[in-house]
Design an enzyme around this catalytic site. Sequence first.
Site, PDB file in Angstrom:
ATOM      1  N   ARG A 100     -21.214  10.046   3.699  1.00 32.16           N
ATOM      2  CA  ARG A 100     -21.364  11.296   2.968  1.00 32.16           C
ATOM      3  C   ARG A 100     -22.831  11.393   2.545  1.00 32.16           C
ATOM      4  O   ARG A 100     -23.506  10.378   2.329  1.00 32.16           O
ATOM      5  CB  ARG A 100     -20.477  11.318   1.732  1.00 32.16           C
ATOM      6  CG  ARG A 100     -18.977  11.175   2.019  1.00 32.16           C
ATOM      7  CD  ARG A 100     -18.183  11.167   0.720  1.00 32.16           C
ATOM      8  NE  ARG A 100     -16.741  11.074   0.952  1.00 32.16           N
ATOM      9  CZ  ARG A 100     -16.051   9.933   0.939  1.00 32.16           C
ATOM     10  NH1 ARG A 100     -16.671   8.784   0.693  1.00 32.16           N
ATOM     11  NH2 ARG A 100     -14.753   9.952   1.158  1.00 32.16           N
ATOM     12  N   LYS A 145     -17.172   8.680  -3.615  1.00 34.21           N
ATOM     13  CA  LYS A 145     -16.456   9.882  -4.039  1.00 34.21           C
ATOM     14  C   LYS A 145     -15.239   9.581  -4.904  1.00 34.21           C
ATOM     15  O   LYS A 145     -14.969  10.278  -5.872  1.00 34.21           O
ATOM     16  CB  LYS A 145     -16.031  10.681  -2.804  1.00 34.21           C
ATOM     17  CG  LYS A 145     -15.312  11.982  -3.111  1.00 34.21           C
ATOM     18  CD  LYS A 145     -15.007  12.737  -1.836  1.00 34.21           C
ATOM     19  CE  LYS A 145     -14.272  14.035  -2.120  1.00 34.21           C
ATOM     20  NZ  LYS A 145     -13.948  14.790  -0.892  1.00 34.21           N
ATOM     21  N   HIS A 201     -22.723  17.440   6.619  1.00 33.25           N
ATOM     22  CA  HIS A 201     -21.427  16.761   6.661  1.00 33.25           C
ATOM     23  C   HIS A 201     -20.856  16.734   8.075  1.00 33.25           C
ATOM     24  O   HIS A 201     -20.031  15.876   8.400  1.00 33.25           O
ATOM     25  CB  HIS A 201     -20.441  17.443   5.712  1.00 33.25           C
ATOM     26  CG  HIS A 201     -19.200  16.645   5.458  1.00 33.25           C
ATOM     27  ND1 HIS A 201     -19.178  15.544   4.633  1.00 33.25           N
ATOM     28  CD2 HIS A 201     -17.942  16.769   5.952  1.00 33.25           C
ATOM     29  CE1 HIS A 201     -17.956  15.033   4.608  1.00 33.25           C
ATOM     30  NE2 HIS A 201     -17.187  15.759   5.408  1.00 33.25           N
ATOM     31  N   ARG A 225     -21.196  13.441   9.769  1.00 33.55           N
ATOM     32  CA  ARG A 225     -20.116  12.497   9.435  1.00 33.55           C
ATOM     33  C   ARG A 225     -18.868  12.814  10.267  1.00 33.55           C
ATOM     34  O   ARG A 225     -18.213  11.914  10.795  1.00 33.55           O
ATOM     35  CB  ARG A 225     -19.818  12.592   7.938  1.00 33.55           C
ATOM     36  CG  ARG A 225     -18.574  11.829   7.448  1.00 33.55           C
ATOM     37  CD  ARG A 225     -18.508  11.967   5.932  1.00 33.55           C
ATOM     38  NE  ARG A 225     -17.217  11.621   5.361  1.00 33.55           N
ATOM     39  CZ  ARG A 225     -16.852  10.399   4.989  1.00 33.55           C
ATOM     40  NH1 ARG A 225     -17.673   9.374   5.179  1.00 33.55           N
ATOM     41  NH2 ARG A 225     -15.673  10.176   4.443  1.00 33.55           N
ATOM     42  N   HIS A 240     -12.141   6.746   2.848  1.00 31.65           N
ATOM     43  CA  HIS A 240     -11.022   7.617   2.496  1.00 31.65           C
ATOM     44  C   HIS A 240     -10.004   6.863   1.657  1.00 31.65           C
ATOM     45  O   HIS A 240      -9.876   5.638   1.772  1.00 31.65           O
ATOM     46  CB  HIS A 240     -10.338   8.151   3.760  1.00 31.65           C
ATOM     47  CG  HIS A 240     -11.144   9.191   4.481  1.00 31.65           C
ATOM     48  ND1 HIS A 240     -11.009   9.467   5.815  1.00 31.65           N
ATOM     49  CD2 HIS A 240     -12.119  10.036   4.033  1.00 31.65           C
ATOM     50  CE1 HIS A 240     -11.841  10.419   6.166  1.00 31.65           C
ATOM     51  NE2 HIS A 240     -12.526  10.784   5.098  1.00 31.65           N
ATOM     52  N   TYR A 270      -9.592  14.534  11.287  1.00 32.84           N
ATOM     53  CA  TYR A 270     -10.531  14.461  12.390  1.00 32.84           C
ATOM     54  C   TYR A 270      -9.850  14.548  13.750  1.00 32.84           C
ATOM     55  O   TYR A 270     -10.511  14.674  14.774  1.00 32.84           O
ATOM     56  CB  TYR A 270     -11.348  13.170  12.285  1.00 32.84           C
ATOM     57  CG  TYR A 270     -12.183  13.122  11.027  1.00 32.84           C
ATOM     58  CD1 TYR A 270     -13.255  13.994  10.857  1.00 32.84           C
ATOM     59  CD2 TYR A 270     -11.899  12.233   9.995  1.00 32.84           C
ATOM     60  CE1 TYR A 270     -14.013  13.974   9.705  1.00 32.84           C
ATOM     61  CE2 TYR A 270     -12.650  12.206   8.839  1.00 32.84           C
ATOM     62  CZ  TYR A 270     -13.716  13.082   8.700  1.00 32.84           C
ATOM     63  OH  TYR A 270     -14.460  13.063   7.559  1.00 32.84           O
TER      64      TYR A 270
END
Length: 299
Positions: free
Chosen positions: A142, A167, A241, A244, A275, A284
């Site tokens: 990120r 995050k 982003h 990523r 995650h 994804y």
Amino acid sequence: MTAVRDEIRNYLALRRALGFRLTKHGQLLDSLAGHLEAAGLETVTADAAVAWAMLPRQAHPHRWKARLAVACGFARYLAASDPAAEVPPAGLLDARRSRHAPYIFTGQEIAALLAAAGQHRWHLPAVTYPALFGLIAAAGLRLSEATGLNDADADLDAATIVIRDSKFGKSRRIPLHPTAVTRLRDYREQRHRLRPAPAEPALFISSSGTRIISTNAQVEFRRITALTGTGAAAGARPRIHDLRHTFAVRTLAGWYRDGGDVAARLPLLSAYLGHVSPVSTYWYYSDSRVIPTPAPSRA
């Protein structure tokens, strides 16, 4: 209304003590309290909460839903001590967030972007931005994780970097590809030559020696995408982003091509990306332009 504002302070203190950051909740709940005061109300009501949530009239419905969720959380807390407090029923202002259509970069496009980033008018940004964007592309970070790196977080002898307090408040150590290690070594040497005593311990620094901030990185990324014409024909302008996203999709595509068990490997990619669970990583899978359909069995 002093009582409601006191309860807001207590509510925020309690939840933060439990580990929740609630960075925007204080300002939002202060706004809610002001709305209740203007309406002459002594406590939260469902109608007032909904009306407050929809105050940004031109906002996307998802923003209304997010604002109402803040009000609901406080209302549930308040209702435990105030019988007159109303908790808005579930399902009000329901809206689904429309996902940004990701732009999947080709290797040639990434190389062109990094070359363009090296054409910055100032010497230090001209070496910093290619290294920053290159690391994001090579490791799927990120933007906030990359700009938040300190120099000590990059152990190039061990070919790893440590992402701290990301995050979801987690930290992780991830391996780097040898090409990324080489590029970071080169960047460190050039950075030391141009700014031997930076003002901050950051890995990526600005011309003034301070940490690169996300807003400036986004401005630079828009500059180089415009300069190179990358994504000019796309429906939406490519974002940082998307580097990523490209990393994740290319990884999944490679697993499909080598015939591996993608479902079994997915938790590894999820952990690498930081995650909370593989569920978040399934997003994804959605780019069918890149992820090939497995060939049918000939058995």
